[in-house]
Structures are given as C-alpha cells and as structure tokens.
Design a protein around this motif. Structure first.
Motif, mmCIF file in Angstrom:
data_model
loop_
_atom_site.group_PDB
_atom_site.id
_atom_site.type_symbol
_atom_site.label_atom_id
_atom_site.label_comp_id
_atom_site.label_asym_id
_atom_site.label_seq_id
_atom_site.Cartn_x
_atom_site.Cartn_y
_atom_site.Cartn_z
ATOM 1 N N LEU A 48 -14.572 3.891 4.305
ATOM 2 C CA LEU A 48 -13.942 3.627 5.578
ATOM 3 C C LEU A 48 -12.258 3.650 5.717
ATOM 4 N N ALA A 49 -11.916 3.523 4.517
ATOM 5 C CA ALA A 49 -10.380 3.940 4.210
ATOM 6 C C ALA A 49 -10.001 5.581 4.526
ATOM 7 N N LYS A 53 -7.434 6.414 7.775
ATOM 8 C CA LYS A 53 -6.107 7.118 7.374
ATOM 9 C C LYS A 53 -5.598 7.729 8.639
ATOM 10 N N PRO A 54 -6.191 8.440 9.674
ATOM 11 C CA PRO A 54 -5.428 9.009 10.748
ATOM 12 C C PRO A 54 -4.934 7.683 11.681
ATOM 13 N N LYS A 55 -5.514 6.763 11.736
ATOM 14 C CA LYS A 55 -5.241 5.704 12.579
ATOM 15 C C LYS A 55 -4.139 5.065 11.963
ATOM 16 N N ILE A 56 -3.965 4.808 10.631
ATOM 17 C CA ILE A 56 -2.843 4.343 9.818
ATOM 18 C C ILE A 56 -1.656 5.091 10.377
ATOM 19 N N ILE A 80 -10.691 -4.312 -2.145
ATOM 20 C CA ILE A 80 -11.176 -5.320 -1.262
ATOM 21 C C ILE A 80 -10.576 -6.584 -1.763
ATOM 22 N N ASP A 81 -10.033 -7.114 -0.827
ATOM 23 C CA ASP A 81 -9.337 -8.510 -1.116
ATOM 24 C C ASP A 81 -10.350 -9.542 -1.089
ATOM 25 N N PRO A 82 -10.159 -10.903 -1.634
ATOM 26 C CA PRO A 82 -10.900 -11.819 -1.565
ATOM 27 C C PRO A 82 -11.187 -12.492 -0.277
ATOM 28 N N MET A 83 -10.541 -12.057 0.822
ATOM 29 C CA MET A 83 -11.121 -12.379 2.029
ATOM 30 C C MET A 83 -11.882 -11.360 2.870
ATOM 31 N N GLY A 84 -12.140 -10.408 2.063
ATOM 32 C CA GLY A 84 -13.283 -9.146 2.641
ATOM 33 C C GLY A 84 -12.419 -7.771 3.235
ATOM 34 N N TYR A 85 -11.032 -8.076 3.568
ATOM 35 C CA TYR A 85 -10.230 -6.822 3.952
ATOM 36 C C TYR A 85 -10.210 -5.737 3.027
ATOM 37 N N ILE A 86 -10.206 -4.629 3.549
ATOM 38 C CA ILE A 86 -10.251 -3.304 2.694
ATOM 39 C C ILE A 86 -8.702 -3.029 2.705
ATOM 40 N N SER A 104 -4.432 -3.461 6.059
ATOM 41 C CA SER A 104 -5.815 -4.289 5.937
ATOM 42 C C SER A 104 -6.793 -3.913 6.861
ATOM 43 N N LEU A 105 -7.650 -3.273 6.660
ATOM 44 C CA LEU A 105 -8.836 -2.806 7.109
ATOM 45 C C LEU A 105 -9.954 -3.732 7.692
ATOM 46 N N LYS A 106 -10.559 -4.011 8.684
ATOM 47 C CA LYS A 106 -11.666 -5.014 8.991
ATOM 48 C C LYS A 106 -12.980 -3.928 8.903
ATOM 49 N N TYR A 107 -13.756 -4.431 8.123
ATOM 50 C CA TYR A 107 -14.894 -3.211 7.653
ATOM 51 C C TYR A 107 -15.819 -3.506 8.821
ATOM 52 N N ARG A 108 -16.079 -4.662 9.436
ATOM 53 C CA ARG A 108 -17.271 -4.836 10.570
ATOM 54 C C ARG A 108 -16.713 -4.100 11.937
ATOM 55 N N THR A 109 -15.492 -4.327 12.323
ATOM 56 C CA THR A 109 -14.769 -3.745 13.507
ATOM 57 C C THR A 109 -14.370 -2.293 13.465
ATOM 58 N N LYS A 110 -14.088 -2.064 12.020
ATOM 59 C CA LYS A 110 -13.604 -0.616 11.966
ATOM 60 C C LYS A 110 -12.165 -0.543 12.493
ATOM 61 N N GLU A 111 -11.260 -1.423 12.389
ATOM 62 C CA GLU A 111 -9.968 -1.530 13.097
ATOM 63 C C GLU A 111 -9.114 -1.840 11.834
ATOM 64 N N ILE A 112 -7.767 -1.523 12.137
ATOM 65 C CA ILE A 112 -6.492 -2.285 11.397
ATOM 66 C C ILE A 112 -6.395 -3.591 11.644
ATOM 67 N N GLY A 113 -6.456 -4.500 10.703
ATOM 68 C CA GLY A 113 -6.325 -5.827 10.771
ATOM 69 C C GLY A 113 -4.662 -6.146 10.804
ATOM 70 N N SER A 114 -4.153 -5.612 9.920
ATOM 71 C CA SER A 114 -2.524 -5.686 9.780
ATOM 72 C C SER A 114 -1.951 -4.454 9.025
ATOM 73 N N MET A 115 -0.654 -4.576 9.223
ATOM 74 C CA MET A 115 0.182 -3.668 8.240
ATOM 75 C C MET A 115 1.265 -4.317 7.758
ATOM 76 N N SER A 116 1.787 -3.838 6.596
ATOM 77 C CA SER A 116 3.043 -4.600 6.020
ATOM 78 C C SER A 116 3.678 -3.340 5.139
ATOM 79 N N TYR A 117 5.198 -3.530 5.351
ATOM 80 C CA TYR A 117 5.951 -2.419 4.854
ATOM 81 C C TYR A 117 6.929 -3.274 3.993
ATOM 82 N N SER A 118 7.476 -2.225 2.818
ATOM 83 C CA SER A 118 8.464 -2.762 1.913
ATOM 84 C C SER A 118 9.744 -2.985 2.897
ATOM 85 N N TYR A 119 10.625 -3.584 2.353
ATOM 86 C CA TYR A 119 11.929 -4.062 2.958
ATOM 87 C C TYR A 119 12.579 -2.882 3.547
#
Length: 161
Positions: A48-49, A53-56, A80-86, A104-119
């Motif tokens: 899935l990752a 990658k192109p969507k990210i 895979i984090d404890p909440m199941g996000y990739i 963070s990717l959602k496996y079931r829906t095949k979408e980006i759940g969230s993005m985070s960036y360094s400062y």
C-alpha cells in the motif's frame, strides 16, 4: 497386584508425556502461524505504501506554495502503528535531519489519513500572504533566525536570490 500397579503407573507416565508433547507441539505451531500472519500484514502495508507514494508526493507539492521542493525521498521502512495506520516517512531535498515528513495511510480506504512535517519543513510551507495585515509576525520570525538561516529561508521561499 504389584505388577498391575507398576503397569498402570508406566501407562499414566506415558500418557502424561504424550499429552505434554502434543500441547508443546501445538503451541509451537500456533506461534509460527502468528509470525506468518504478521509478516503478511507487513507485506500488505509495504505494498500500500508503494502505491500511495505518488499521492503523498502530490500532497507535499500542494503544500509547497514557494516551490521549495527539489527532491522527495522515502525511507524504506514502513511501520504499522498501534491504531492500525500504515506510516511512511521520508525527507525533502536530501536533508533527512531537517526536512522530514510522515504520512499515515488508512489501509481499508486506501487514502492518506494525515501528514506531518518537521518544524523546518512546515515553515517552508507557510503562506505569509495570510498575515499581510500583520507584517510584524514575519519580521519577528525572521529576527529569531541567524543571518545565514534568514538568508537561506528567504531563498527557500523565493524572496531572495
């Protein structure tokens, strides 16, 4: 009578050893099945990752209003984090310590759940036009940077050559 007791005792011992052996064998088999299952989950996460990658990259470029991004590099390890996000991580412009991101990717829906960036990366994405009524915010931010950092920052956001 003594022979019968000895025979029964031997049979009981044989049965106990056999049952213990079977239970041990069953436990080993269960554990090996769990390991195989975890591995297949990891493989699914990596697949899935790779697809995402192109969507990210698209998401990062959308945030990059100053056209700061020259290269995007993804790290090989996918978790895979404890909440199941990739979780897939990477960095921008060959500077992993400074310009990191994670998605963070959602496996079931095949979408980006969230993005985070360094400062450091997030301030490269900052839209100062939103603060045009408060120019002192940008000035105060720039004053907190060293001369070298200030020049680099202004270059990165396209305000200085």
């Amino acid at each position: 009578m003594k022979n019968t007791i000895k025979l029964v005792s031997v049979l009981v011992v044989i049965i106990i050893v056999s049952v213990t052996s079977l239970i041990t064998q069953h436990n080993k088999q269960s554990k090996s099945n769990d390991v195989v299952k975890e591995k297949s989950d990891q493989e699914k996460a990596e697949e899935l990752a790779e697809k995402m990658k192109p969507k990210i990259e698209e998401c990062l470029r959308k945030e990059d209003i100053h056209h700061f991004i020259k290269t995007i590099t993804f790290k090989k390890r996918v978790t895979i984090d404890p909440m199941g996000y990739i979780v897939i991580r990477g960095y921008i412009n060959d500077e992993p310590e400074k310009y990191e991101f994670s998605g963070s990717l959602k496996y079931r829906t095949k979408e980006i759940g969230s993005m985070s960036y360094s400062y450091e990366l997030s301030i490269r994405f900052r839209d100062w036009e939103k603060y045009k009524d408060e120019p002192e915010l940008k000035e105060n931010f720039l004053k907190n940077l060293s001369k070298k950092e200030r020049e680099q920052y202004l270059k990165d956001i396209g305000e200085k050559e």
